[in-house]
Design an enzyme around this catalytic site. Structure first.
Site, PDB file in Angstrom:
ATOM      1  N   GLU A  58      83.884  29.647  59.262  1.00  0.00           N
ATOM      2  CA  GLU A  58      83.421  28.400  58.657  1.00  0.00           C
ATOM      3  C   GLU A  58      81.989  28.064  59.078  1.00  0.00           C
ATOM      4  O   GLU A  58      81.150  27.702  58.235  1.00  0.00           O
ATOM      5  CB  GLU A  58      84.361  27.255  59.049  1.00  0.00           C
ATOM      6  N   HIS A  61      79.455  30.372  57.467  1.00  0.00           N
ATOM      7  CA  HIS A  61      79.242  30.003  56.066  1.00  0.00           C
ATOM      8  C   HIS A  61      78.298  28.809  55.954  1.00  0.00           C
ATOM      9  O   HIS A  61      77.405  28.787  55.094  1.00  0.00           O
ATOM     10  CB  HIS A  61      80.590  29.682  55.408  1.00  0.00           C
ATOM     11  N   HIS A 123      84.907  24.259  43.042  1.00  0.00           N
ATOM     12  CA  HIS A 123      83.859  24.648  43.984  1.00  0.00           C
ATOM     13  C   HIS A 123      83.297  26.027  43.674  1.00  0.00           C
ATOM     14  O   HIS A 123      82.075  26.245  43.701  1.00  0.00           O
ATOM     15  CB  HIS A 123      84.424  24.596  45.407  1.00  0.00           C
ATOM     16  N   HIS A 216      96.448  32.588  34.190  1.00  0.00           N
ATOM     17  CA  HIS A 216      95.163  33.197  34.540  1.00  0.00           C
ATOM     18  C   HIS A 216      95.094  34.644  34.059  1.00  0.00           C
ATOM     19  O   HIS A 216      94.068  35.084  33.542  1.00  0.00           O
ATOM     20  CB  HIS A 216      94.960  33.140  36.052  1.00  0.00           C
ATOM     21  N   HIS A 278      86.528  41.138  44.146  1.00  0.00           N
ATOM     22  CA  HIS A 278      86.927  40.480  42.902  1.00  0.00           C
ATOM     23  C   HIS A 278      86.007  39.288  42.618  1.00  0.00           C
ATOM     24  O   HIS A 278      85.555  39.087  41.483  1.00  0.00           O
ATOM     25  CB  HIS A 278      88.376  40.009  43.042  1.00  0.00           C
TER      26      HIS A 278
END
Length: 307
Positions: A58, A61, A123, A216, A278
Site C-alpha cells: 500500500e 503504491h 477506481h 462480465h 490481465h
C-alpha cells in the site's frame, strides 16, 4: 524542449502503468488497509514501526502515485506551454492531471471512510482514462516531432461511430471486471467458458456473484467478436494505411491475449501474475481504442470544415 517533452511523456506513461498495476496489486492482495485508516501517512507515522507485507504494498503504491503525479503535472504544464497550439494538447493535459488526482482522492476516501464495492470498481476505470490521456499526449508529442504521420488519415463516418461505441462499451466492461474483483466473484465459477461446463444452461441456479462473473464473461466475449469484425472491416477499407491496419492488428492481438488471460485466471485459481497481466493488457487495449477515437475526431472536424 521537444526532446525533454518526449522523455517526460514516456516516463509519465510508464509510471502511470506502474500506478495502474500497483492499484490492481493492492486490490488483489487485499492490501487497501495496509496503512490502516490513515492517509497519506501509514498508521499516523511518517516511518511505520510495524512493517507488514500489506503495508509495504500500500505504501509503495502511494509513493509511486505521488512521484508519477509530479511527472504528469510537469508534463502537462510544459506540453500546454510548448504545444498549446495543437488542438488536443490542452484537453489531454487537463484530463491527464484531473483523472490522476481523482483516482487518488477516491483511493484516499476509501481508506478514510470506506466505499461500497460498486464505487470502488470505478477506481480502475478512472485509472484507465488517466493512463489513456497520458498515452495520447505522448503520441501527440511524437507526432508533432514528425516521428510518424497521422494527420493525413481520414476515417469514414460509419467507422468513426463504431470506434466511439466500442470504446465506451469497453469502459463499461472494464467496470464489470473491476466489480468482479471487488465483490470477490473471481472464482465463484469453477468452469470456463461456462460457470459449470457440465450444466452450462442452468442459469436459474446462479447466485448474485455468479451472475456478476458470467455477466462480465459475456460482455468481454462480445468485445472479442466486435474487434474481429472491426479488424476485417479495417483491413478491407484501410489497407493503404499502416496506422489503421497495424493498429487494429495490435488491437486484435491484445484482446485475444486478454481473453486467454481471463480463462487462465480460472485455471490457475487467480494466479497473481496472470491477474496483473490481465489488468495491463486491457489498459493497453483501451488506450489504443482512445487513440482511434482521437483520430476519428480529427476526421469529424475535417467533415465540418468541408460542408
Amino acid at each position: 524542449m521537444i526532446k525533454l517533452l518526449k522523455w517526460l511523456s514516456v516516463l509519465s506513461s510508464l509510471g502511470m502503468l506502474f500506478v495502474l498495476i500497483g492499484g490492481a496489486l493492492v486490490t488483489k492482495t487485499e492490501s487497501g488497509m495496509g496503512c490502516g485508516k490513515s492517509w497519506p501517512l501509514c498508521h499516523g507515522e511518517i516511518i511505520p514501526s510495524n512493517i507488514t507485507m500489506e503495508l509495504v504494498i500500500e505504501l509503495s503504491h502511494r509513493l509511486v502515485s505521488g512521484g508519477v503525479g509530479f511527472l504528469v503535472l510537469l508534463l502537462s504544464i510544459l506540453a500546454w506551454r510548448k504545444l498549446g497550439h495543437v488542438r488536443e494538447t490542452k484537453l489531454l493535459s487537463f484530463l491527464s492531471l484531473f483523472f490522476l488526482v481523482l483516482q487518488g482522492l477516491i483511493g484516499a476516501a476509501a481508506v478514510k471512510w470506506g466505499q461500497s464495492d460498486f464505487v470502488l470498481a470505478m477506481h480502475f476505470g478512472i485509472s484507465l482514462i488517466s493512463f489513456a490521456s497520458i498515452f495520447l499526449l505522448t503520441l501527440l508529442i511524437f507526432e508533432v516531432d514528425q516521428k510518424f504521420d497521422a494527420t493525413s488519415l481520414y476515417i469514414k463516418r460509419k467507422h468513426r461511430k463504431g470506434f466511439y461505441a466500442l470504446t465506451i462499451y469497453t469502459l463499461m466492461v472494464v467496470y464489470t471486471g473491476a466489480l468482479v474483483r471487488h465483490v470477490n466473484a473471481s472464482l465463484v465459477c469453477g468452469g470456463w467458458p461456462f460457470c459449470n461446463n457440465e450444466y452450462p444452461l442452468q442459469f436459474g441456479y446462479y447466485n448474485f456473484l455468479q451472475w456478476v462473473q458470467m455477466g462480465h464473461r459475456l460482455a468481454a466475449g462480445l468485445i472479442f467478436v466486435w474487434v474481429i469484425i472491426q479488424f476485417v472491416i479495417i483491413r478491407k477499407s484501410y489497407s493503404h494505411s499502416k496506422i489503421m491496419s497495424g493498429g487494429w492488428s495490435i488491437a486484435l492481438l491484445l484482446i485475444t491475449i486478454q481473453v486467454i488471460l481471463g480463462a487462465m485466471i480460472i485455471f490457475t485459481s487467480l494466479n497473481l501474475f496472470v491477474a496483473l497481466l490481465h489488468a495491463l493488457v486491457i489498459a493497453c487495449f483501451f488506450s489504443l481504442l482512445c487513440y482511434f477515437v482521437l483520430l476519428s475526431s480529427r476526421s469529424a472536424r475535417a467533415d465540418k470544415k468541408n460542408r
